[in-house]
Write an enzyme that holds these catalytic residues in place. Structure first.
Site: not given
Length: 302
Positions: A164, A213, A295
């Site tokens: 990520r 998310s 995130e």
């Protein structure tokens, strides 16, 4: 402030440009006419002025005080898709889902992008992924414009992809990316994407205002979608175990449908959303000793 051929808007509210519909104004919003326009603007812009490249706002909380920067949002002229010799080159503004569909038409497998909300620039910047596949797995190179207005090429080694995240240079604006995906049967690839969409819609609050998310999975791995996928350390599981599924703060809520989705129920502020997220992180830590990492990107002044 340089004068572009594109559109430069002062004090531009950003709330309507993000999926969560919150946030104050940017000092300026630039929508460049084309690549040359972007290069000239960044070249002539004072280095003391911050630049923030913004995609479609699908993974972003802009705080209520707004952003002291020039926000750059790419549009037409930066969303083309070219497929040749087994490679897919997409403009940074091209939507992930659109790239996945076009690749499938050509018998190339970028199906993991189909359910990821956002554009290719964001996918590269955040090494987006799902079903066990990541942007980095298929990445060849990307082109970006630096703060000095130079067009440069970044390899995977330059970006140092991790879970990520990537090491994109500060202020650099991605303009395109090239991928080398595996081949597949077009009909099978499209069928797989239909199945992925059905599973997503069944388990996620796709009709609510969310930013995808909220927290990274603690183990550092995305869901594989396979029957033997282990859920013990998935973000949604530790949030649910901490009793925060459905928790609220002002107009913000952790979705009752999926515990790792932070949603705006209608009148949330950025402070509500970020504050609830921090409450979740504290409760999860108190219950399990796990520190969840955001995130969703949070930017601007409170």
């Amino acid at each position: 402030m340089p004068t572009p051929r594109g559109k430069l808007t002062p004090k531009r509210p950003l709330s309507e440009l993000t999926w969560l519909r919150v946030g104050g104004p940017a000092d300026y919003l630039l929508q460049p006419a084309d690549l040359e326009d972007l290069q000239c603007f960044l070249r002539d812009l004072s280095p003391e002025i911050e630049v923030f490249p913004m995609g479609v706002g699908s993974n972003l909380i802009v705080r209520d005080g707004g952003l002291r920067a020039v926000v750059i949002r790419l549009g037409r002229g930066f969303n083309g898709i070219e497929i040749e010799g087994g490679r897919v080159t997409a403009g940074a503004a091209a939507l992930d889902a659109y790239v996945a569909r076009n690749a499938a038409d050509a018998g190339l497998d970028l199906t993991f992008l189909r359910t990821i909300p956002g554009s290719i620039g964001g996918a590269v910047r955040m090494n987006a992924g799902c079903y066990g596949s990541y942007t980095a797995d298929h990445f060849v190179h990307a082109q970006a414009v630096t703060r000095a207005g130079e067009l440069v090429t970044f390899t995977a080694e330059d970006l140092n992809f991790e879970y990520r995240q990537s090491d994109l240079a500060q202020g650099a604006v991605l303009v395109s990316a090239t991928f080398a995906p595996p081949s597949g049967d077009p009909e099978e690839l499209h069928a797989r994407m239909v199945d992925q969409l059905a599973k997503r819609d069944a388990s996620q609050p796709t009709k609510d205002r969310s930013a995808g998310s909220t927290f990274r999975n603690p183990a550092g791995f995305s869901s594989t979608g396979q029957a033997d996928d282990v859920h013990d350390l998935k973000a949604w599981k530790v949030i649910q175990d901490a009793g925060m599924k459905g928790a609220t703060r002002g107009g913000a809520q952790m979705s009752p449908k999926h515990a790792n989705f932070l949603i705006n129920t209608g009148d949330a502020t950025a402070a509500d959303l970020e504050g609830l997220g921090e409450e979740v992180r504290k409760k999860v830590y108190d219950c399990s000793g796990i520190t969840l990492k955001w995130e969703i990107m949070r930017i601007g002044e409170k």
